[in-house]
Design a protein around this motif. Structure first.
Motif, PDB file in Angstrom:
ATOM      1  N   ALA A 174      36.843  33.846  44.259  1.00 31.46           N
ATOM      2  CA  ALA A 174      38.049  34.574  43.853  1.00 31.46           C
ATOM      3  C   ALA A 174      37.875  35.193  42.467  1.00 31.46           C
ATOM      4  CB  ALA A 174      39.257  33.646  43.880  1.00 31.46           C
ATOM      5  N   SER A 175      37.228  34.467  41.565  1.00 31.05           N
ATOM      6  CA  SER A 175      37.068  34.985  40.206  1.00 31.05           C
ATOM      7  C   SER A 175      36.092  36.150  40.165  1.00 31.05           C
ATOM      8  CB  SER A 175      36.598  33.877  39.258  1.00 31.05           C
ATOM      9  OG  SER A 175      35.273  33.484  39.572  1.00 31.05           O
ATOM     10  N   HIS A 176      35.151  36.187  41.092  1.00 34.55           N
ATOM     11  CA  HIS A 176      34.161  37.260  41.092  1.00 34.55           C
ATOM     12  C   HIS A 176      34.496  38.376  42.079  1.00 34.55           C
ATOM     13  CE1 HIS A 176      31.972  34.220  38.900  1.00 34.55           C
ATOM     14  NE2 HIS A 176      31.136  35.165  38.502  1.00 34.55           N
ATOM     15  N   ALA A 177      35.504  38.197  42.875  1.00 41.85           N
ATOM     16  CA  ALA A 177      35.875  39.226  43.853  1.00 41.85           C
ATOM     17  C   ALA A 177      36.360  40.487  43.150  1.00 41.85           C
ATOM     18  CB  ALA A 177      36.944  38.698  44.808  1.00 41.85           C
ATOM     19  N   GLY A 178      37.114  40.327  42.089  1.00 38.08           N
ATOM     20  CA  GLY A 178      37.606  41.477  41.328  1.00 38.08           C
ATOM     21  C   GLY A 178      36.457  42.267  40.736  1.00 38.08           C
ATOM     22  N   ASN A 179      35.452  41.556  40.235  1.00 38.88           N
ATOM     23  CA  ASN A 179      34.284  42.229  39.664  1.00 38.88           C
ATOM     24  C   ASN A 179      33.563  43.051  40.725  1.00 38.88           C
ATOM     25  OD1 ASN A 179      34.851  41.010  37.251  1.00 38.88           O
ATOM     26  ND2 ASN A 179      33.360  39.373  37.495  1.00 38.88           N
ATOM     27  N   THR A 180      33.455  42.512  41.917  1.00 36.22           N
ATOM     28  CA  THR A 180      32.785  43.219  42.996  1.00 36.22           C
ATOM     29  C   THR A 180      33.536  44.499  43.344  1.00 36.22           C
ATOM     30  OG1 THR A 180      32.036  41.106  43.876  1.00 36.22           O
ATOM     31  CG2 THR A 180      31.909  42.973  45.345  1.00 36.22           C
ATOM     32  N   GLN A 181      34.849  44.404  43.407  1.00 31.08           N
ATOM     33  CA  GLN A 181      35.646  45.585  43.724  1.00 31.08           C
ATOM     34  C   GLN A 181      35.515  46.639  42.618  1.00 31.08           C
ATOM     35  OE1 GLN A 181      39.501  43.939  44.403  1.00 31.08           O
ATOM     36  NE2 GLN A 181      39.045  43.292  46.499  1.00 31.08           N
ATOM     37  N   ASN A 182      35.521  46.193  41.366  1.00 33.05           N
ATOM     38  CA  ASN A 182      35.372  47.130  40.252  1.00 33.05           C
ATOM     39  C   ASN A 182      34.020  47.824  40.304  1.00 33.05           C
ATOM     40  OD1 ASN A 182      37.877  46.346  39.353  1.00 33.05           O
ATOM     41  ND2 ASN A 182      37.089  44.926  37.828  1.00 33.05           N
ATOM     42  N   VAL A 183      32.988  47.070  40.598  1.00 33.40           N
ATOM     43  CA  VAL A 183      31.645  47.636  40.691  1.00 33.40           C
ATOM     44  C   VAL A 183      31.579  48.632  41.841  1.00 33.40           C
ATOM     45  CG1 VAL A 183      29.229  47.080  41.204  1.00 33.40           C
ATOM     46  CG2 VAL A 183      30.510  45.663  39.608  1.00 33.40           C
TER      47      VAL A 183
END
Length: 120
Positions: free
Chosen positions: A61-70
């Protein structure tokens, strides 16, 4: 003496029966302890698995946002590159077609270089 021997034999038989009972109880105790240990181990494994699943879900969950941003950044960069390629195509299309036609239409006939060496 015969009664004493028979009494001794009787005592030995009773002691043997008592020993067999003790051995049987020890076996039952060991089997029960093994069952308890398996049950306890299964519970601990299940708790550990749940804990690790929760940790993984939190990490995900904490890294899902980063993936979407990338992904959004990559999509934007791709669009920019695609537009640059389209512009370069429009800009150079006429010149490339002209060069291709010149190469195909304007042929200068000359002898092959190996042919000249053979005739000399």
């Amino acid at each position: 003496m015969a009664t004493q021997q028979s009494q001794s034999i009787q005592t030995l038989l009773e002691a043997e029966k008592e020993a067999a009972k003790v051995v049987q109880q020890a076996r039952q105790y060991r089997v029960q302890k093994l069952k308890d240990a398996r049950t306890q181990a299964t519970k601990e494994i299940e708790e550990y698995r749940k804990q690790k699943e929760q940790e993984f879900k939190a990490f995900e969950a904490s890294h899902a946002g980063n993936t979407q941003n990338v992904q959004v950044a990559i999509d934007k960069e791709t669009d920019v590159k695609r537009k640059e390629i389209a512009e370069a195509y429009k800009k150079n299309k006429e010149e490339v077609v002209k060069k291709l036609l010149d190469r195909v239409v304007l042929v200068k006939p000359e002898l092959h270089r190996n042919l000249k060496k053979v005739q000399s």
